[in-house]
Design a protein around this motif. Structure first.
Motif, PDB file in Angstrom:
ATOM      1  N   GLU A  58       8.136  -1.733  10.180  1.00 44.59           N
ATOM      2  CA  GLU A  58       7.817  -3.154  10.127  1.00 44.59           C
ATOM      3  C   GLU A  58       6.528  -3.408   9.357  1.00 44.59           C
ATOM      4  OE1 GLU A  58       7.844  -5.514  13.613  1.00 44.59           O
ATOM      5  OE2 GLU A  58       9.829  -4.852  14.257  1.00 44.59           O
ATOM      6  N   LEU A  59       5.673  -2.403   9.310  1.00 44.09           N
ATOM      7  CA  LEU A  59       4.402  -2.591   8.617  1.00 44.09           C
ATOM      8  C   LEU A  59       4.614  -2.859   7.127  1.00 44.09           C
ATOM      9  CD1 LEU A  59       2.084   0.059  10.290  1.00 44.09           C
ATOM     10  CD2 LEU A  59       2.444  -2.340  10.873  1.00 44.09           C
ATOM     11  N   ALA A  60       5.699  -2.351   6.572  1.00 41.36           N
ATOM     12  CA  ALA A  60       5.988  -2.627   5.160  1.00 41.36           C
ATOM     13  C   ALA A  60       6.194  -4.125   4.949  1.00 41.36           C
ATOM     14  CB  ALA A  60       7.220  -1.850   4.721  1.00 41.36           C
ATOM     15  N   ALA A  61       6.905  -4.762   5.894  1.00 45.33           N
ATOM     16  CA  ALA A  61       7.105  -6.207   5.803  1.00 45.33           C
ATOM     17  C   ALA A  61       5.774  -6.940   5.961  1.00 45.33           C
ATOM     18  CB  ALA A  61       8.088  -6.668   6.865  1.00 45.33           C
ATOM     19  N   HIS A  62       4.947  -6.456   6.881  1.00 44.98           N
ATOM     20  CA  HIS A  62       3.641  -7.084   7.056  1.00 44.98           C
ATOM     21  C   HIS A  62       2.744  -6.831   5.846  1.00 44.98           C
ATOM     22  CE1 HIS A  62       4.298  -8.576  11.051  1.00 44.98           C
ATOM     23  NE2 HIS A  62       4.667  -7.395  11.490  1.00 44.98           N
ATOM     24  N   GLY A  63       2.983  -5.719   5.139  1.00 42.04           N
ATOM     25  CA  GLY A  63       2.230  -5.461   3.917  1.00 42.04           C
ATOM     26  C   GLY A  63       2.437  -6.574   2.902  1.00 42.04           C
ATOM     27  N   ALA A  64       3.668  -7.081   2.823  1.00 40.96           N
ATOM     28  CA  ALA A  64       3.957  -8.196   1.919  1.00 40.96           C
ATOM     29  C   ALA A  64       3.193  -9.446   2.343  1.00 40.96           C
ATOM     30  CB  ALA A  64       5.453  -8.472   1.907  1.00 40.96           C
ATOM     31  N   THR A  65       3.084  -9.635   3.664  1.00 44.02           N
ATOM     32  CA  THR A  65       2.309 -10.769   4.174  1.00 44.02           C
ATOM     33  C   THR A  65       0.846 -10.641   3.780  1.00 44.02           C
ATOM     34  OG1 THR A  65       3.809 -10.980   6.065  1.00 44.02           O
ATOM     35  CG2 THR A  65       1.665 -12.039   6.257  1.00 44.02           C
ATOM     36  N   PHE A  66       0.311  -9.423   3.930  1.00 50.48           N
ATOM     37  CA  PHE A  66      -1.073  -9.175   3.531  1.00 50.48           C
ATOM     38  C   PHE A  66      -1.254  -9.475   2.044  1.00 50.48           C
ATOM     39  CE2 PHE A  66      -3.778  -6.665   6.607  1.00 50.48           C
ATOM     40  CZ  PHE A  66      -3.055  -7.032   7.734  1.00 50.48           C
ATOM     41  N   SER A  67      -0.287  -9.058   1.261  1.00 48.85           N
ATOM     42  CA  SER A  67      -0.376  -9.239  -0.190  1.00 48.85           C
ATOM     43  C   SER A  67      -0.487 -10.718  -0.554  1.00 48.85           C
ATOM     44  CB  SER A  67       0.846  -8.614  -0.874  1.00 48.85           C
ATOM     45  OG  SER A  67       0.772  -8.782  -2.266  1.00 48.85           O
ATOM     46  N   ARG A  68       0.353 -11.549   0.091  1.00 46.15           N
ATOM     47  CA  ARG A  68       0.324 -12.987  -0.195  1.00 46.15           C
ATOM     48  C   ARG A  68      -0.950 -13.643   0.339  1.00 46.15           C
ATOM     49  NH1 ARG A  68       5.676 -12.385   1.566  1.00 46.15           N
ATOM     50  NH2 ARG A  68       5.101 -13.226   3.616  1.00 46.15           N
ATOM     51  N   ALA A  69      -1.402 -13.186   1.527  1.00 42.00           N
ATOM     52  CA  ALA A  69      -2.510 -13.871   2.190  1.00 42.00           C
ATOM     53  C   ALA A  69      -3.862 -13.569   1.566  1.00 42.00           C
ATOM     54  CB  ALA A  69      -2.532 -13.505   3.676  1.00 42.00           C
ATOM     55  N   ILE A  70      -4.065 -12.333   1.122  1.00 37.11           N
ATOM     56  CA  ILE A  70      -5.394 -11.970   0.628  1.00 37.11           C
ATOM     57  C   ILE A  70      -5.398 -11.589  -0.849  1.00 37.11           C
ATOM     58  CG2 ILE A  70      -6.308 -11.311   2.873  1.00 37.11           C
ATOM     59  CD1 ILE A  70      -5.632  -8.493   2.404  1.00 37.11           C
ATOM     60  N   GLY A  71      -4.252 -11.782  -1.511  1.00 37.79           N
ATOM     61  CA  GLY A  71      -4.224 -11.632  -2.957  1.00 37.79           C
ATOM     62  C   GLY A  71      -4.296 -10.213  -3.476  1.00 37.79           C
ATOM     63  N   LEU A  72      -3.953  -9.221  -2.640  1.00 37.65           N
ATOM     64  CA  LEU A  72      -3.930  -7.841  -3.099  1.00 37.65           C
ATOM     65  C   LEU A  72      -2.558  -7.509  -3.679  1.00 37.65           C
ATOM     66  CD1 LEU A  72      -5.684  -6.035  -0.099  1.00 37.65           C
ATOM     67  CD2 LEU A  72      -6.681  -6.554  -2.328  1.00 37.65           C
ATOM     68  N   ASP A  73      -2.514  -6.492  -4.561  1.00 45.63           N
ATOM     69  CA  ASP A  73      -1.196  -6.060  -5.006  1.00 45.63           C
ATOM     70  C   ASP A  73      -0.506  -5.326  -3.856  1.00 45.63           C
ATOM     71  OD1 ASP A  73      -1.801  -3.215  -5.015  1.00 45.63           O
ATOM     72  OD2 ASP A  73      -2.892  -3.539  -6.893  1.00 45.63           O
ATOM     73  N   GLU A  74       0.792  -5.087  -4.017  1.00 43.83           N
ATOM     74  CA  GLU A  74       1.605  -4.582  -2.907  1.00 43.83           C
ATOM     75  C   GLU A  74       1.113  -3.250  -2.364  1.00 43.83           C
ATOM     76  OE1 GLU A  74       6.276  -3.430  -2.077  1.00 43.83           O
ATOM     77  OE2 GLU A  74       5.777  -4.953  -3.584  1.00 43.83           O
ATOM     78  N   SER A  75       0.767  -2.324  -3.238  1.00 40.55           N
ATOM     79  CA  SER A  75       0.330  -1.005  -2.777  1.00 40.55           C
ATOM     80  C   SER A  75      -0.989  -1.085  -2.020  1.00 40.55           C
ATOM     81  CB  SER A  75       0.203  -0.035  -3.962  1.00 40.55           C
ATOM     82  OG  SER A  75      -0.765  -0.502  -4.883  1.00 40.55           O
ATOM     83  N   MET A  76      -1.914  -1.915  -2.493  1.00 39.33           N
ATOM     84  CA  MET A  76      -3.192  -2.072  -1.798  1.00 39.33           C
ATOM     85  C   MET A  76      -3.009  -2.765  -0.455  1.00 39.33           C
ATOM     86  SD  MET A  76      -5.699  -0.668  -3.308  1.00 39.33           S
ATOM     87  CE  MET A  76      -7.053  -1.505  -2.489  1.00 39.33           C
ATOM     88  N   ALA A  77      -2.090  -3.720  -0.407  1.00 37.12           N
ATOM     89  CA  ALA A  77      -1.825  -4.418   0.855  1.00 37.12           C
ATOM     90  C   ALA A  77      -1.259  -3.453   1.895  1.00 37.12           C
ATOM     91  CB  ALA A  77      -0.852  -5.572   0.614  1.00 37.12           C
ATOM     92  N   GLU A  78      -0.327  -2.592   1.484  1.00 35.08           N
ATOM     93  CA  GLU A  78       0.222  -1.609   2.415  1.00 35.08           C
ATOM     94  C   GLU A  78      -0.855  -0.639   2.879  1.00 35.08           C
ATOM     95  OE1 GLU A  78       3.653   0.361   0.930  1.00 35.08           O
ATOM     96  OE2 GLU A  78       4.890  -1.450   0.916  1.00 35.08           O
ATOM     97  N   SER A  79      -1.743  -0.263   1.970  1.00 33.69           N
ATOM     98  CA  SER A  79      -2.850   0.622   2.354  1.00 33.69           C
ATOM     99  C   SER A  79      -3.738  -0.042   3.392  1.00 33.69           C
ATOM    100  CB  SER A  79      -3.678   0.998   1.125  1.00 33.69           C
ATOM    101  OG  SER A  79      -2.925   1.770   0.216  1.00 33.69           O
ATOM    102  N   ALA A  80      -3.952  -1.347   3.254  1.00 36.24           N
ATOM    103  CA  ALA A  80      -4.774  -2.073   4.221  1.00 36.24           C
ATOM    104  C   ALA A  80      -4.120  -2.073   5.596  1.00 36.24           C
ATOM    105  CB  ALA A  80      -4.997  -3.511   3.741  1.00 36.24           C
ATOM    106  N   VAL A  81      -2.802  -2.281   5.624  1.00 32.53           N
ATOM    107  CA  VAL A  81      -2.084  -2.289   6.900  1.00 32.53           C
ATOM    108  C   VAL A  81      -2.152  -0.920   7.569  1.00 32.53           C
ATOM    109  CG1 VAL A  81       0.185  -2.536   7.978  1.00 32.53           C
ATOM    110  CG2 VAL A  81      -0.535  -4.152   6.217  1.00 32.53           C
ATOM    111  N   TYR A  82      -1.875   0.136   6.825  1.00 31.94           N
ATOM    112  CA  TYR A  82      -1.886   1.467   7.407  1.00 31.94           C
ATOM    113  C   TYR A  82      -3.297   1.908   7.776  1.00 31.94           C
ATOM    114  CZ  TYR A  82       3.050   2.045   6.494  1.00 31.94           C
ATOM    115  OH  TYR A  82       4.421   1.898   6.524  1.00 31.94           O
ATOM    116  N   SER A  83      -4.300   1.352   7.115  1.00 31.18           N
ATOM    117  CA  SER A  83      -5.680   1.641   7.493  1.00 31.18           C
ATOM    118  C   SER A  83      -5.974   1.104   8.888  1.00 31.18           C
ATOM    119  CB  SER A  83      -6.653   1.026   6.483  1.00 31.18           C
ATOM    120  OG  SER A  83      -6.546   1.659   5.226  1.00 31.18           O
ATOM    121  N   LEU A  84      -5.368  -0.039   9.228  1.00 26.04           N
ATOM    122  CA  LEU A  84      -5.547  -0.582  10.566  1.00 26.04           C
ATOM    123  C   LEU A  84      -4.907   0.333  11.613  1.00 26.04           C
ATOM    124  CD1 LEU A  84      -4.903  -4.367   9.868  1.00 26.04           C
ATOM    125  CD2 LEU A  84      -7.074  -3.304  10.502  1.00 26.04           C
ATOM    126  N   ALA A  85      -3.764   0.941  11.272  1.00 25.59           N
ATOM    127  CA  ALA A  85      -3.150   1.918  12.179  1.00 25.59           C
ATOM    128  C   ALA A  85      -4.074   3.116  12.371  1.00 25.59           C
ATOM    129  CB  ALA A  85      -1.799   2.370  11.634  1.00 25.59           C
TER     130      ALA A  85
END
Length: 252
Positions: A58-85
């Motif tokens: 599910e974090l992959a889907a939330h990565g897309a949310t991060f990407s839209r919300a904070i303007g990061l590209d997809e790979s950076m957004a996923e890295s941000a999500v997994y960093s929280l884990a």
């Protein structure tokens, strides 16, 4: 999402069930076994399977949310999500190390090998934080469906059984007198906040990530130490059976 939220009565009953596990774990005498109870190992396998096959994807889907919300590209957004884990895992590793050091210090003094009172309460506080988030997520997940909620409930109630048993063993008297009530209050409080407050999807994704990291650490902490004498077959069986359930849910 496209589905109506589950009834408040259903999620409320689930939150109460979580709280009852915290309160009543000391009464489950069949868990007090050496080698470790096979039920605890089975519960650990279920919790790990849920994290890897349900929360982390599910974090992959939330990565897309991060990407839209904070303007990061997809790979950076996923890295941000997994960093929280990772933060969740590191935080709970730190509290476990604090407990371990405290036990060793008490043992060196000739006392029982138990955590000091202060260290125990730090552990309770960190556990209460994780528990409150899990209860909050009863009302706010990526998938609002009934099957998804049932899968989440079963995995978390088994996780609480494993985690609470380990926490109580660190200081049974303090847990029974005070700790269990704190954890029960955190559960009901988290659920109530979930009913009253709906966070943005980016925040919910972050909470999911944090919970995943915390659960992985707690479960492996309970299963890996040699003195636990854990049972691999029940752990493996819990992981495989629950993986089959999650895959079946996805297929449907």
């Amino acid at each position: 999402m496209g589905q109506e939220p589950i009834s408040i009565w259903v999620t409320g009953a689930m939150a109460i069930s979580f709280a009852l596990v915290h309160i009543g774990i000391g009464q489950l005498r069949f868990l007090d076994k050496t080698p470790r109870s096979r039920w605890l190992s089975f519960a650990g396998g279920v919790a790990v399977a849920y994290v890897f096959l349900h929360i982390l994807p599910e974090l992959a889907a939330h990565g897309a949310t991060f990407s839209r919300a904070i303007g990061l590209d997809e790979s950076m957004a996923e890295s941000a999500v997994y960093s929280l884990a990772l933060i969740g895992l590191v935080l709970f590793y730190g509290t476990e190390q604090l407990l371990s050091a405290s036990k060793s210090k008490q043992e060196a003094k000739g006392a029982k090998k138990r955590a000091g009172t202060g260290e125990f309460w730090i552990h309770i506080a960190s556990s209460a934080l994780l528990i409150a988030i899990i209860a909050y997520l009863l009302n706010h997940r990526e998938d609002y469906g009934a099957i998804s909620l049932a899968v989440y409930f079963v995995a978390m109630i088994l996780h609480f059984t494993t985690a609470d048993y380990g926490t109580r063993s660190d200081h049974p008297e303090l847990y029974d007198d005070y700790g269990r009530w704190v954890l029960a209050a955190a559960t009901l409080g988290g659920w109530l906040v979930g009913e009253l407050v709906e966070l943005p999807q980016i925040a919910i994704g972050g909470l999911f990530a944090f919970v995943g990291g915390g659960i992985v650490l707690v479960v492996l902490k309970e299963e890996l130490p040699e003195e636990r004498q854990s049972a691999f077959i029940p752990f493996f069986g819990g992981a495989v059976l629950y993986a089959a359930l999650v895959i079946g849910e996805t297929a449907l």
